[in-house]
Design a protein around this motif. Structure first.
Motif, mmCIF file in Angstrom:
data_model
loop_
_atom_site.group_PDB
_atom_site.id
_atom_site.type_symbol
_atom_site.label_atom_id
_atom_site.label_comp_id
_atom_site.label_asym_id
_atom_site.label_seq_id
_atom_site.Cartn_x
_atom_site.Cartn_y
_atom_site.Cartn_z
ATOM 1 N N HIS A 177 1.008 4.338 -3.001
ATOM 2 C CA HIS A 177 1.004 5.693 -2.491
ATOM 3 C C HIS A 177 2.190 6.445 -3.165
ATOM 4 O O HIS A 177 2.063 7.319 -3.803
ATOM 5 C CB HIS A 177 0.848 5.808 -1.067
ATOM 6 C CG HIS A 177 1.040 7.373 -0.614
ATOM 7 N ND1 HIS A 177 -0.336 8.195 -0.626
ATOM 8 C CD2 HIS A 177 1.854 8.068 -0.177
ATOM 9 C CE1 HIS A 177 -0.075 9.439 -0.414
ATOM 10 N NE2 HIS A 177 1.342 9.298 0.237
ATOM 11 N N GLN A 193 0.690 -1.130 0.033
ATOM 12 C CA GLN A 193 -0.150 0.073 0.141
ATOM 13 C C GLN A 193 0.808 1.348 -0.009
ATOM 14 O O GLN A 193 0.733 2.272 -0.587
ATOM 15 C CB GLN A 193 -0.876 0.073 1.160
ATOM 16 C CG GLN A 193 -2.086 1.144 1.146
ATOM 17 C CD GLN A 193 -2.827 0.993 -0.206
ATOM 18 O OE1 GLN A 193 -3.526 -0.081 -0.393
ATOM 19 N NE2 GLN A 193 -3.063 2.014 -0.512
ATOM 20 N N SER A 194 1.805 1.202 0.711
ATOM 21 C CA SER A 194 2.908 2.299 0.817
ATOM 22 C C SER A 194 3.527 2.624 -0.680
ATOM 23 O O SER A 194 3.787 3.578 -0.859
ATOM 24 C CB SER A 194 3.957 2.138 1.871
ATOM 25 O OG SER A 194 5.010 2.953 1.899
ATOM 26 N N GLU A 219 2.086 9.288 -6.279
ATOM 27 C CA GLU A 219 2.674 10.721 -5.959
ATOM 28 C C GLU A 219 3.744 10.878 -6.960
ATOM 29 O O GLU A 219 3.940 12.022 -7.521
ATOM 30 C CB GLU A 219 3.637 10.693 -4.756
ATOM 31 C CG GLU A 219 2.636 10.990 -3.562
ATOM 32 C CD GLU A 219 3.365 11.223 -2.267
ATOM 33 O OE1 GLU A 219 4.555 10.804 -1.983
ATOM 34 O OE2 GLU A 219 2.769 11.464 -1.190
#
Length: 71
Positions: free
Chosen positions: A24, A20-21, A28
């Motif tokens: 993200h 999930q990181s 970005e």
């Protein structure tokens, strides 16, 4: 001389969080690259950015599929 190298135990307990990181961070990066398109005059560079963002989107889909496998 003997070596006692042992592999680290396979700990996948936080894989979903790590994935999930990564999603993200990748989103970005896509947004930052799209913002940079406004500041480039080179058509070659524009195409490279667009191609890289497409690969990033494919990676995100792979990450999401992997998350489904983890839960």
């Amino acid at each position: 001389m003997t070596y006692n190298n042992k592999p680290k135990p396979d700990d996948r307990s936080d894989n979903a969080e790590k994935l999930q990181s990564m999603i993200h961070d990748t989103i970005e990066n896509i947004e930052a690259a799209e913002e940079s398109l406004a500041f480039t005059d080179s058509e070659t560079q524009r195409q490279q950015i667009k191609a890289k963002n497409e690969r990033r989107r494919e990676s995100i889909e792979s990450y999401r599929a992997e998350i489904k496998d983890e839960v």
